[in-house]
Design a protein around this motif. Structure first.
Motif, short mmCIF file in Angstrom:
data_model
loop_
_atom_site.label_atom_id
_atom_site.label_comp_id
_atom_site.label_asym_id
_atom_site.label_seq_id
_atom_site.Cartn_x
_atom_site.Cartn_y
_atom_site.Cartn_z
N ASP A 236 13.97 0.82 -13.10
CA ASP A 236 13.18 1.01 -14.32
C ASP A 236 11.72 1.35 -13.98
O ASP A 236 11.08 2.14 -14.68
CB ASP A 236 13.23 -0.23 -15.20
CG ASP A 236 14.56 -0.39 -15.91
OD1 ASP A 236 15.34 0.58 -15.96
OD2 ASP A 236 14.83 -1.50 -16.41
N SER A 237 11.21 0.76 -12.91
CA SER A 237 9.82 1.04 -12.52
C SER A 237 9.67 2.48 -12.05
O SER A 237 8.63 3.12 -12.28
CB SER A 237 9.35 0.06 -11.44
OG SER A 237 9.94 0.33 -10.18
N GLY B 261 12.01 -3.49 -5.58
CA GLY B 261 12.81 -4.71 -5.72
C GLY B 261 12.20 -5.89 -5.00
O GLY B 261 12.24 -7.03 -5.49
N THR B 262 11.64 -5.65 -3.83
CA THR B 262 10.99 -6.71 -3.07
C THR B 262 9.79 -7.27 -3.84
O THR B 262 9.61 -8.49 -3.92
CB THR B 262 10.53 -6.18 -1.70
OG1 THR B 262 11.68 -5.89 -0.90
CG2 THR B 262 9.66 -7.19 -0.96
N LEU B 263 8.98 -6.38 -4.42
CA LEU B 263 7.81 -6.84 -5.17
C LEU B 263 8.23 -7.63 -6.40
O LEU B 263 7.65 -8.68 -6.70
CB LEU B 263 6.94 -5.65 -5.56
CG LEU B 263 6.40 -4.78 -4.42
CD1 LEU B 263 5.39 -3.77 -4.96
CD2 LEU B 263 5.78 -5.63 -3.32
N VAL C 45 2.40 1.20 -16.28
CA VAL C 45 3.65 0.74 -16.86
C VAL C 45 4.61 0.29 -15.76
O VAL C 45 5.27 -0.75 -15.89
CB VAL C 45 4.30 1.85 -17.71
CG1 VAL C 45 5.70 1.46 -18.16
CG2 VAL C 45 3.42 2.16 -18.92
N ALA C 46 4.70 1.05 -14.68
CA ALA C 46 5.58 0.69 -13.58
C ALA C 46 5.20 -0.67 -12.99
O ALA C 46 6.07 -1.51 -12.71
CB ALA C 46 5.55 1.77 -12.50
N GLY C 47 3.90 -0.89 -12.79
CA GLY C 47 3.45 -2.17 -12.27
C GLY C 47 3.76 -3.31 -13.22
O GLY C 47 4.11 -4.42 -12.79
N VAL D 120 0.84 -1.20 0.00
CA VAL D 120 0.00 0.00 0.00
C VAL D 120 0.87 1.25 0.00
O VAL D 120 1.81 1.36 0.81
CB VAL D 120 -0.93 0.03 1.22
CG1 VAL D 120 -1.83 1.27 1.18
CG2 VAL D 120 -1.78 -1.23 1.29
N GLY D 121 0.57 2.19 -0.89
CA GLY D 121 1.26 3.47 -0.92
C GLY D 121 0.27 4.61 -0.93
O GLY D 121 -0.90 4.43 -1.30
N ALA D 122 0.71 5.79 -0.51
CA ALA D 122 -0.17 6.96 -0.56
C ALA D 122 -0.37 7.43 -2.00
O ALA D 122 -1.47 7.83 -2.38
CB ALA D 122 0.42 8.09 0.28
N HIS D 123 0.72 7.35 -2.80
CA HIS D 123 0.69 7.85 -4.17
C HIS D 123 1.32 6.82 -5.10
O HIS D 123 2.19 6.05 -4.68
CB HIS D 123 1.49 9.15 -4.29
CG HIS D 123 1.31 10.09 -3.16
ND1 HIS D 123 2.25 10.23 -2.15
CD2 HIS D 123 0.30 10.93 -2.87
CE1 HIS D 123 1.83 11.13 -1.29
NE2 HIS D 123 0.64 11.57 -1.68
N PRO D 124 0.95 6.84 -6.38
CA PRO D 124 1.70 6.06 -7.36
C PRO D 124 3.16 6.51 -7.35
O PRO D 124 3.42 7.71 -7.42
CB PRO D 124 1.01 6.41 -8.69
CG PRO D 124 -0.36 6.87 -8.30
CD PRO D 124 -0.20 7.57 -6.99
N ASP D 125 4.04 5.60 -7.23
CA ASP D 125 5.51 5.68 -7.15
C ASP D 125 6.06 5.45 -5.75
O ASP D 125 7.25 5.18 -5.57
CB ASP D 125 6.11 6.96 -7.76
CG ASP D 125 5.96 8.24 -6.95
OD1 ASP D 125 5.77 8.20 -5.74
OD2 ASP D 125 6.05 9.32 -7.58
N ASP D 126 5.21 5.50 -4.71
CA ASP D 126 5.70 5.27 -3.34
C ASP D 126 6.30 3.87 -3.18
O ASP D 126 7.42 3.70 -2.69
CB ASP D 126 4.56 5.44 -2.32
CG ASP D 126 4.20 6.89 -2.07
OD1 ASP D 126 4.98 7.77 -2.49
OD2 ASP D 126 3.14 7.13 -1.46
N VAL D 127 5.54 2.86 -3.58
CA VAL D 127 6.01 1.49 -3.37
C VAL D 127 7.20 1.16 -4.27
O VAL D 127 8.10 0.42 -3.88
CB VAL D 127 4.88 0.45 -3.53
CG1 VAL D 127 3.78 0.68 -2.52
CG2 VAL D 127 4.32 0.44 -4.93
N GLU D 128 7.22 1.73 -5.47
CA GLU D 128 8.35 1.48 -6.37
C GLU D 128 9.64 1.99 -5.74
O GLU D 128 10.67 1.31 -5.75
CB GLU D 128 8.13 2.17 -7.72
CG GLU D 128 7.08 1.50 -8.59
CD GLU D 128 5.68 2.03 -8.35
OE1 GLU D 128 4.80 1.74 -9.17
OE2 GLU D 128 5.46 2.74 -7.34
#
Length: 244
Positions: A188-189, A28-30, A66-68, A15-23
């Motif tokens: 890259d993500s 790498g973990t995902l 695209v990142a996902g 879970v992230g607040a915004h797109p790009d937080d988890v990336e």
């Protein structure tokens, strides 16, 4: 919705607040989890808009898609909660808990702490995630969750967010997750967010990569990411874990 209508379950949801937080924090973990055969999902609480360099939410949404895809995640959802005005409240907790009930993850990954000098949405997202995990398992409250079945998340883990500073691994449950072979995928993500990270922000990639390599080199691996368990980690074979 009856249980037979539920989608295929996910092993892990980040879970992230915004797109790009988890990336930025755990891309790498995902990616490594996907390579190990686990089903992985991302939930962005907001669309992250408006932001200075983005022409609009449609562009940011496409960047997130695209990142996902680069990370290989199986599901990505956006709850469309208000960016810049995100607050931990009952309605937001329920909205996220519905996602957990629908996809039935074993593990939920959420933001670990405040991010000084960065968006206060991150801190609110941490609290919403904590509450969502709790609400997901509450019985005798079906009408609040569209009659989705109760689901107990087996483990919640936190990830530090904030590439401008280093979070020390000083919590009892802190550990380094090996992302060797997935660092380029992670980078890259993040690069998929072209509106967020133009050439003028090249230092961001240096920071992210340097941090991952530093965490990895402390354990003689290519790269790592810091995760935090709310409880100390249990080890059954200290020779296998520490002696090999």
């Amino acid at each position: 919705m009856n249980q037979v209508d539920l989608p295929e379950r996910l092993d892990v949801i980040a879970v992230g607040a915004h797109p790009d937080d988890v990336e930025i924090a755990i891309g790498g973990t995902l990616a490594s989890l996907v390579k190990q055969g686990y089903r992985v999902g991302i939930v962005d609480l907001t669309d992250g808009e408006p932001t200075p360099l983005s022409p609009g939410p449609e562009v940011r949404a496409e960047e997130a898609r695209v990142a996902g895809e680069i990370l290989g995640v199986h599901v990505r959802e956006n709850l469309d909660l208000p960016n810049r005005k995100l607050f931990d409240c009952y309605e937001h907790r329920v909205a996220l808990a519905k996602v957990f009930r629908r996809y039935r993850p074993s593990i939920v990954l959420g933001i670990a702490d405040k991010t000084p000098m960065a968006s206060p949405d991150h801190w609110q997202a941490m609290q919403i995630t904590d509450a969502g995990v709790f609400y997901s398992r509450l019985t005798k409250w079906d009408e609040e969750f569209d009659n989705l079945p109760v689901h107990t998340v087996k483990q919640q883990l936190w990830y530090p967010l904030g590439f401008g500073s280093l979070k020390s691994a000083d919590s009892p449950g802190s550990f380094i997750n090996d992302i060797s072979g997935c660092l380029e995928q992670k980078l890259d993500s993040i690069k998929a967010y072209k509106t967020q990270f133009p050439a003028s922000k090249k230092r961001v990639f240096t920071l992210v990569e340097s941090q991952a390599r530093l965490l990895g080199q402390t354990h003689n691996i290519e790269a790592g990411e810091l995760l935090i368990s709310p409880k100390p980690i249990v080890v059954q074979d200290i020779v296998k874990v520490f002696g090999e």
